[in-house]
Design a protein around this motif. Structure first.
Motif, short mmCIF file in Angstrom:
data_model
loop_
_atom_site.label_atom_id
_atom_site.label_comp_id
_atom_site.label_asym_id
_atom_site.label_seq_id
_atom_site.Cartn_x
_atom_site.Cartn_y
_atom_site.Cartn_z
N SER A 194 0.86 -1.20 0.00
CA SER A 194 0.00 0.00 0.00
C SER A 194 0.89 1.24 0.00
O SER A 194 1.25 1.75 1.05
CB SER A 194 -0.90 0.01 1.24
OG SER A 194 -1.67 -1.15 1.29
N ALA B 51 0.27 4.23 -0.81
CA ALA B 51 -0.38 5.54 -0.77
C ALA B 51 -0.43 6.17 0.62
O ALA B 51 -0.84 7.32 0.77
CB ALA B 51 -1.80 5.41 -1.33
N HIS B 52 -0.03 5.45 1.66
CA HIS B 52 -0.14 6.03 3.00
C HIS B 52 0.94 5.51 3.93
O HIS B 52 1.63 4.53 3.61
CB HIS B 52 -1.53 5.77 3.59
CG HIS B 52 -1.98 4.34 3.49
ND1 HIS B 52 -1.38 3.34 4.19
CD2 HIS B 52 -2.94 3.76 2.73
CE1 HIS B 52 -1.97 2.20 3.91
NE2 HIS B 52 -2.92 2.41 3.00
N TRP C 221 3.90 2.53 4.16
CA TRP C 221 5.35 2.85 4.13
C TRP C 221 6.09 2.26 5.31
O TRP C 221 7.21 1.78 5.17
CB TRP C 221 5.57 4.39 4.13
CG TRP C 221 4.89 5.11 3.02
CD1 TRP C 221 4.59 4.62 1.79
CD2 TRP C 221 4.42 6.48 3.04
NE1 TRP C 221 3.95 5.58 1.03
CE2 TRP C 221 3.84 6.73 1.77
CE3 TRP C 221 4.43 7.50 3.99
CZ2 TRP C 221 3.27 7.96 1.44
CZ3 TRP C 221 3.88 8.73 3.67
CH2 TRP C 221 3.29 8.96 2.41
#
Ligand code: PLP
Length: 380
Positions: A33, A35-36, A40
């Motif tokens: 993922s 995107a967030h 990360w």
């Protein structure tokens, strides 16, 4: 009780467990993922673990792919290579070389490869369980594509001459895979210097969690050496799909780092304890036989036979000891150990054998007590 079965598995080190915990809880994100920050954090954690594992074995982080353990890695090395070679040249005959004393995940995968039309030679080993270089050289054919040999034998602890084997593989342009499950974290190693192409390892033998391991794949830009075994969402650069097991990966990374930091010290400590154990056993139990190589063996392993005393009959008297009769990596099948038969142990002595393996928390006092218990069970 006294646990003497560290070759079967090890307890998770408290430091490892502590490092894993947040990744079950607040850091639960999916590394894919992008995107967030939940994603990360998870991705950074797996990258760090990849670096920790690579550092232990002398590899680059991008040469490490996470798997569910050494069984998967061994299967992947074999079938991933077959798939790749067949794709490149469907008509080419394939010949693989392995030995008669491999872990069952190699033995059975090689037998399955034979059914797919691969010619497989199971080389005999010497009485210590080592591949003989001359025998190996003679087995090479023009179409030999893979050699796969166990680094440290899981039953008898014998160390194979991996550097020499790797050299011969390279000279003959043959891929070299090693099942390093029992060597990883125990013996110093540098896969890059040795010229190993593929190497399997597992976390649970070195104080990491179960169900996580890896395959080292030597980088050969721009191509990879083998095809995936598991296809899907494209994780691990498309080589091994499936959402990453982040807590387990973090655990393996920390386990690898702990091994690296303590390797030299633990090697010496366990070697001395193991030698102490053997000397005491030899003195206490007449007729006891050591299987495997006297010195070229993992520092934590003993494999001993008590002729005339079936281990099945000894076990009820050894309740306080965690020991293994066979490899304990299988599912308790009662067939005779192919490793012991492979090194020439007499079929009537094979069932009279115990594997005693020590580890990070074994003490001399435990071994002294273990000798008394073993002695008592034999003289019963
Ligand atoms: N190879 C060797 C030499 C082993 O000792 C083991 C232990 O079980 C395996 C492979 C399988 O490893 P895993 O339990 O990670 O599948």
């Amino acid at each position: 009780g006294i646990y003497l079965d560290y070759n079967a598995t090890t307890p998770v080190d408290p430091v490892v467990f502590h490092a894993m915990e947040p990744y079950f809880k607040e850091h639960f994100g999916n590394p894919a993922s992008a995107a967030h920050h939940w994603g990360w954090i998870a991705e950074n954690a797996t990258n760090k673990a990849r670096t920790q594992v690579a550092s232990l074995i002398g590899a680059k982080p991008n040469e490490i792919t996470f798997t569910a353990g050494a069984t998967e890695s061994n299967n992947w090395a074999i079938f991933g290579l077959i798939s790749k070679l067949r794709e490149e040249n469907p008509q080419e005959p394939l010949h693989f070389i392995t030995s008669t004393v491999e872990h069952s995940s190699i033995m059975k995968a090689m037998a399955a490869a034979e059914k797919l039309g691969v010619e497989v030679d199971f080389l005999p080993v010497n009485s210590y369980g080592q591949v003989e270089i001359e025998t190996l050289k003679k087995a090479i054919k023009p179409h030999t594509k893979l050699m796969s040999f166990i680094w440290v034998n899981n039953e008898i602890g014998t160390i194979n001459p991996i550097a020499e084997i790797a050299k011969i593989a390279k000279e003959n342009q043959i891929y070299f895979h090693t099942d390093a499950t029992q060597a990883f974290g125990k013996l110093p190693m540098n896969v890059t210097d040795l010229g190993i192409d593929l190497m399997s390892f597992s976390a649970h033998k070195v104080y990491g969690p179960k169900g996580i391991g890896g395959l080292y794949i030597r980088s050969k830009d721009p191509k990879v050496l083998i095809n995936p075994l598991i296809y899907g969402g494209g994780q691990e650069k498309g080589l091994r799909s499936g959402t990453l097991n982040v807590p387990a990966i973090v655990g393996m990374g920390v386990a690898a780092e702990l091994c690296k930091n303590t390797l030299e010290h633990e090697y010496e400590r366990q070697l001395q304890l193991r030698n102490f154990f053997w000397e005491k056993l030899k003195a206490a139990i007449p007729g006891i036989i050591l299987n495997g190589h006297p010195t070229e063996r993992a520092p934590n392993n003993l494999n001993v036979s008590f002729p005339g005393h079936k281990s099945e009959q000894l076990l009820p008297r050894l309740q306080k000891l965690g020991v293994s009769t066979g490899s304990a990596c299988g599912t308790g099948s009662m067939s005779l150990s192919h490793v012991l038969l492979g090194i020439g142990v007499a079929p009537d002595v094979v069932p009279c054998t115990l594997r005693l393996s020590i580890g990070r928390w074994t003490t001399q006092e435990e071994l002294e007590r273990a000798v008394e218990i073993l002695k008592g069970s034999i003289s019963h």
